[in-house]
Write a protein that holds these residues in place. Sequence first.
Motif, short mmCIF file in Angstrom:
data_model
loop_
_atom_site.label_atom_id
_atom_site.label_comp_id
_atom_site.label_asym_id
_atom_site.label_seq_id
_atom_site.Cartn_x
_atom_site.Cartn_y
_atom_site.Cartn_z
N GLU A 101 0.80 -1.23 0.00
CA GLU A 101 0.00 0.00 0.00
C GLU A 101 0.84 1.28 0.00
O GLU A 101 0.58 2.20 -0.77
N ASP A 152 -5.56 11.64 0.94
CA ASP A 152 -6.07 10.91 2.09
C ASP A 152 -5.11 10.98 3.27
O ASP A 152 -5.21 10.19 4.18
N GLU A 195 -4.88 12.55 5.81
CA GLU A 195 -5.47 12.61 7.15
C GLU A 195 -5.82 11.22 7.69
O GLU A 195 -6.03 11.04 8.88
N LEU A 196 -5.89 10.23 6.79
CA LEU A 196 -6.24 8.89 7.25
C LEU A 196 -5.04 8.17 7.86
O LEU A 196 -5.20 7.28 8.68
N ARG A 227 -4.69 7.57 11.49
CA ARG A 227 -5.69 6.65 12.04
C ARG A 227 -5.30 5.21 11.75
O ARG A 227 -5.81 4.29 12.38
N MET A 228 -4.47 4.99 10.73
CA MET A 228 -4.14 3.63 10.34
C MET A 228 -2.80 3.16 10.89
O MET A 228 -2.67 2.02 11.28
N LYS A 249 -2.58 1.52 14.27
CA LYS A 249 -3.30 0.25 14.31
C LYS A 249 -2.54 -0.85 13.58
O LYS A 249 -3.03 -1.97 13.45
N GLY A 250 -1.40 -0.49 13.03
CA GLY A 250 -0.57 -1.48 12.34
C GLY A 250 -1.16 -1.95 11.03
O GLY A 250 -0.87 -3.03 10.55
N LYS A 251 -2.01 -1.11 10.44
CA LYS A 251 -2.68 -1.54 9.21
C LYS A 251 -1.92 -1.19 7.94
O LYS A 251 -2.22 -1.73 6.88
N LEU A 252 -0.99 -0.24 8.04
CA LEU A 252 -0.21 0.09 6.85
C LEU A 252 1.19 -0.45 7.05
O LEU A 252 1.95 0.05 7.87
N HIS A 288 5.33 -6.91 0.99
CA HIS A 288 5.21 -8.34 1.24
C HIS A 288 5.65 -9.05 -0.04
O HIS A 288 4.82 -9.40 -0.86
N GLY A 347 -2.95 -6.46 5.41
CA GLY A 347 -2.73 -5.04 5.73
C GLY A 347 -3.99 -4.38 6.27
O GLY A 347 -4.36 -4.56 7.43
N THR A 348 -4.67 -3.66 5.37
CA THR A 348 -5.77 -2.81 5.83
C THR A 348 -6.96 -3.57 6.41
O THR A 348 -7.75 -2.99 7.15
N MET A 356 -6.65 -6.56 8.24
CA MET A 356 -6.07 -7.67 9.01
C MET A 356 -7.04 -8.23 10.05
O MET A 356 -6.99 -9.41 10.38
N MET A 367 -9.27 7.13 -3.56
CA MET A 367 -8.13 8.00 -3.71
C MET A 367 -8.27 8.96 -4.90
O MET A 367 -8.12 10.16 -4.72
N LYS A 389 -12.50 11.08 -4.45
CA LYS A 389 -13.09 10.96 -3.12
C LYS A 389 -14.55 11.41 -3.09
O LYS A 389 -15.36 10.91 -2.32
N LEU A 436 -13.43 3.86 8.05
CA LEU A 436 -12.28 4.77 8.06
C LEU A 436 -12.62 6.12 7.44
O LEU A 436 -12.13 7.16 7.86
N ARG A 437 -13.46 6.09 6.41
CA ARG A 437 -13.81 7.34 5.73
C ARG A 437 -15.09 7.98 6.27
O ARG A 437 -15.57 8.96 5.70
N GLN A 493 -14.62 11.60 6.72
CA GLN A 493 -14.61 12.34 5.44
C GLN A 493 -16.03 12.50 4.91
O GLN A 493 -16.39 13.56 4.39
N SER A 523 -10.11 -3.48 18.21
CA SER A 523 -9.46 -2.17 18.36
C SER A 523 -8.94 -1.62 17.03
O SER A 523 -8.49 -0.49 16.96
N LYS A 524 -8.99 -2.42 15.97
CA LYS A 524 -8.52 -1.94 14.65
C LYS A 524 -9.56 -1.05 13.96
O LYS A 524 -9.27 -0.42 12.95
#
Lengths: 194, 291
Positions: free
Chosen positions: A129, A146, A148-149, A152-153, A156-159, A164, B15-16, B18, B199, B202, B237-238, B241, B275-276
Amino acid sequence: MKTISLQKPDVQFIREVRERSGQEPSHCYQCGNCTAGCPYNFAYDIPVSRIMRLLQLGRREEILQSKSLWLCATCQSCTTRCPNRIDVARVMDVLRHMAREAGYATERNVKAFGDAFLESVEKHGRVYEVGILATYVRKTGRFWTDVELAPRMLPKGKLSLKPHTIQGAEHIARIFRRYRGEPDPVAKNGGEKK
Amino acid sequence: MSQRIGYYPGCSGAGTSMEYDASTRAVCARLGLALQEVPDWSCCGSTPAHTVDHVLSAALSARNLELAAEAGLETVTTPCPSCLANLRVAGHKMEKEGFRNQVKALLETECASLATVKSTLQVLLEDVGPEAVKAKVVRPLSKLRVACYYGCIMNRPPEVMQFDDPEHPMSMDTLLEACGAEVLPFPLKVECCGAAAGMPRKDIVTELSGRLLDVAAGMGVDAIVTACPLCQMNLDLRQGQVNSARGTSHAIPVFYFTQLMGLAMGLSSSEMGISKLAVDPKPCLEQAGVL
Ligand code: SF4
Ligand code: SF4
């Protein structure tokens, strides 16, 4: 109301779309079901049923320069609801392929995002990503809107900040090279297949 | 029941999304489904691949179906509808010999056998079934009013997906009801959320996701339940927005269906990756008595 003139159909264009999509454009009788259910219609310059009509009339340039082709999300609403069983979403997909080949990109950022995504797949075998974002910013000159996101990510370990990369990454890269018709550096990888 | 089934998490699972991946694995394990990850799976190319070329897209998917078959996995399941669509479309189109030969040329392999693909939703409904789910519930979600949102491509087009109703799917509703939740009839369950336009455009996502949030809020739901990483991201997440673009102030938690199933079956909120989530789900889960 805009009317469509019946001048000079580009017959070759109609034939090409028919062959590449496996769909018969002349089956469309303009019921408007596809447009009625199209969630993107509010953002389209040409509604999808009108694209079908323009296609029947062989209006190549008008269609290939349409923004709608790039915005279609392939949500399959039109395909699911067409009473004549036309795979409309597939026609839109094929038209986008042809627009791309003709060098059009009327929604430049949409194309840039897709290209950035595929570059990432070609390089690592899986999507990375943060790499996509970097490529997208480089291609569009637009800082990530984006941004600002991210705060927030990230916590949380999402990015993931590392790609990989998979064992078969070279196999994937070869698929892309073959697709583009580029020569294979076979000698280097010793004939290893995957 | 210990059925071995191939598992394709998809790139977002690493990733996003998980928490979707983690909750899917845990819920399947609890229900006796032995998932085995497809060895060295690669990206299916998602939407960008098929918008560039159908043969390229099918080749990227078929590599995975072949690897799965070589590992002795006849069936592969994926939680992600976008992966599902690509993998299934590839299998479907490769039934035609001419197309198959073009894919083989890109792959440099024979594609002699390919695994078949089912959504995790389908596997949980058909191979496990709501009765078996109910039997595992220890903390029923009886105080939770939810809207199940399937997204556009989980069940469409019907010729390719061959599962559930393309306009009015009920599989997720059925599974959540088995977990004790009150599922309200959500009229927009297959409307598009804006997909990958987030992206580059939006404005499209805030409009389409905004409509979904408005209708769900109007119905008085406690939460929205999703089955798609992209839908979840757009709605959760959005959500901020969306609120600023449309002048709304929604704060609706958006769960993956596997997260709520897991909580109902007594799995911990940390295992479910609660919590994610971006919109704070705690008040809603506390009120429902599952936290
Ligand atoms: S739904 Fe089918 S027949 Fe009706 S306008 Fe669209 S393409 Fe034509
Ligand atoms: S597939 Fe494209 S054209 Fe068809 S309804 Fe969806 S967004 Fe509209």
